[in-house]
Design a protein around this motif. Structure first.
Motif, PDB file in Angstrom:
ATOM      1  N   ARG A  62     -59.754  -6.389  38.347  1.00  0.00           N
ATOM      2  CA  ARG A  62     -60.516  -7.225  37.410  1.00  0.00           C
ATOM      3  C   ARG A  62     -61.942  -6.682  37.238  1.00  0.00           C
ATOM      4  N   LEU A  63     -62.232  -5.645  38.000  1.00  0.00           N
ATOM      5  CA  LEU A  63     -63.595  -5.112  37.980  1.00  0.00           C
ATOM      6  C   LEU A  63     -63.843  -4.273  36.735  1.00  0.00           C
ATOM      7  N   MET A  64     -62.806  -3.560  36.290  1.00  0.00           N
ATOM      8  CA  MET A  64     -62.986  -2.566  35.234  1.00  0.00           C
ATOM      9  C   MET A  64     -62.371  -3.060  33.935  1.00  0.00           C
ATOM     10  N   ALA A 124     -63.756  -5.065  46.022  1.00  0.00           N
ATOM     11  CA  ALA A 124     -64.042  -5.840  44.811  1.00  0.00           C
ATOM     12  C   ALA A 124     -62.972  -6.904  44.594  1.00  0.00           C
TER      13      ALA A 124
END
Lengths: 292, 63
Positions: free
Chosen positions: B20-22, B52
């Motif tokens: 979900r970070l990128m 993350a």
């Protein structure tokens, strides 16, 4: 095989998801830079291209995350806890208001510069702050202080109210009792123009309490019209603010500052109460709650 | 004590896709360079994704 770097330890920033996300993206960016250092020497053109694109995308992702972290949503602004009335004229009457001197901060505190009658150009304008201020459409910018009730600010359609962040204007020295102080025009880097009575609008001729039509505005945005009410809204409902998307410095030289989430350390409160001694003495005081 | 072996490319690629970070563009570029990364950079990438993801899960649980 080496263990993950110590820099990748579980972070106390997990308490602040925005800061944690930014920190993780920074780590990815650093890793992308490191990998691009050798991938750009790859014999395969596709790999070299992918490395370059990866680096650009990593930098862009960090920039976007920083912008989100530095926004100041009006919901985080602390509303007033008591009414503000400072520097207003101490006698009923009508007073000219200096054009383009009217501001309203996120808490709903107005500030403007007014002139003594008959002063002409010889006397410096005086600054005032007021949270209970009614607005009405007029031919020229003017302040009416009635015998009873809250003051009224008359604004022509051409005259905006500048919506700003912080509630503290440019510094001015505390005046000696009974003396006046030159009004120091506030300096804010960001504002939006609010026209409560735009040309062609149905401006109320009767004084009412006004609030901007939307709770959030962007810097430089033009806002027309407003929400009128016969009584002042509760403090929490008066919060309507300007959202900035760059690293947060509040306007003005006062102690107010924009809240930032970048470091996860919570930042200072977004606004502070104006100093009551900042302008010429006149009627009113911080904390008065006159009824209309 | 022997260090745990790093995950294979397939596992890391799955973590990238699920991250979900990128955003999509960043995922695509990481997937493109993944086979060409040095071994220690694969480990670093895996560690960042795991941390993350853990923070995101903790953030959800706290809400």
């Amino acid at each position: 095989m080496s263990a993950p770097d110590q820099a990748d330890r579980p972070s106390e920033l997990s308490q602040d998801p925005i800061a944690a996300r930014l920190a993780a993206l920074e780590k990815l960016r650093a890793l992308a830079e490191r990998a691009a250092g050798y991938l750009r020497r790859s014999a395969l053109p596709a790999v070299r291209l992918s490395a370059a694109l990866l680096l650009a995308a990593s930098l862009a992702a960090c920039d976007r995350a920083e912008d989100v972290a530095e926004e100041v949503p009006p919901a985080q602004v602390q509303p007033l806890t008591q009414e503000v009335a400072t520097g207003l004229p101490d006698r009923p009457g009508r007073y000219a208001v200096q054009a383009d001197s009217v501001f309203r901060d996120q808490r709903g505190v107005y500030q403007f510069a007014w002139l003594e009658p008959g002063a002409g150009g010889s006397q410096a304008p005086r600054g005032a702050y007021a949270s209970r201020l009614r607005l009405a459409q007029g031919d020229r910018p003017e302040l009416e202080v009635p015998d009873q009730g809250d003051p009224v600010l008359y604004l022509p359609p051409s005259q905006p109210v500048r919506l700003v962040e912080a509630g503290v204007a440019g510094a001015s020295p505390t005046p000696a009792p009974g003396s006046s102080t030159t009004y120091v025009a506030p300096h804010y880097p960001y504002w939006a123009m609010w026209y409560p009575f735009p040309v062609g609008g149905t401006g109320y001729s009767r004084p009412t309490y006004y609030d901007p039509p939307s709770r959030t505005v962007e810097p430089g945005q033009r806002v027309d019209g407003g929400v009128a009410s016969t009584t002042p809204k509760p403090f929490g409902d008066r919060v309507a603010g300007i959202r900035t998307a760059v690293s947060g410095q509040a306007g003005g030289t006062g102690s107010g500052s924009a809240v930032t989430n970048k470091s996860g350390a919570g930042g200072k409160s977004g606004v502070t109460a104006p100093k009551s001694g900042g302008f010429s003495s006149g009627r009113g005081s911080v904390g008065s709650s006159s009824s209309s | 004590m022997a260090a745990a072996p790093p995950p294979d490319d397939r596992t890391i690629a799955r973590a990238i896709r699920k991250s979900r970070l990128m955003d999509a563009a960043l995922k695509k570029h990481w997937l493109a360079v993944l086979p060409h990364l040095a071994a220690e950079d694969r480990v670093r990438l895996w560690a960042i994704l795991v941390e993350a993801n853990g923070q995101i899960q903790r953030g959800k649980a706290e809400r």
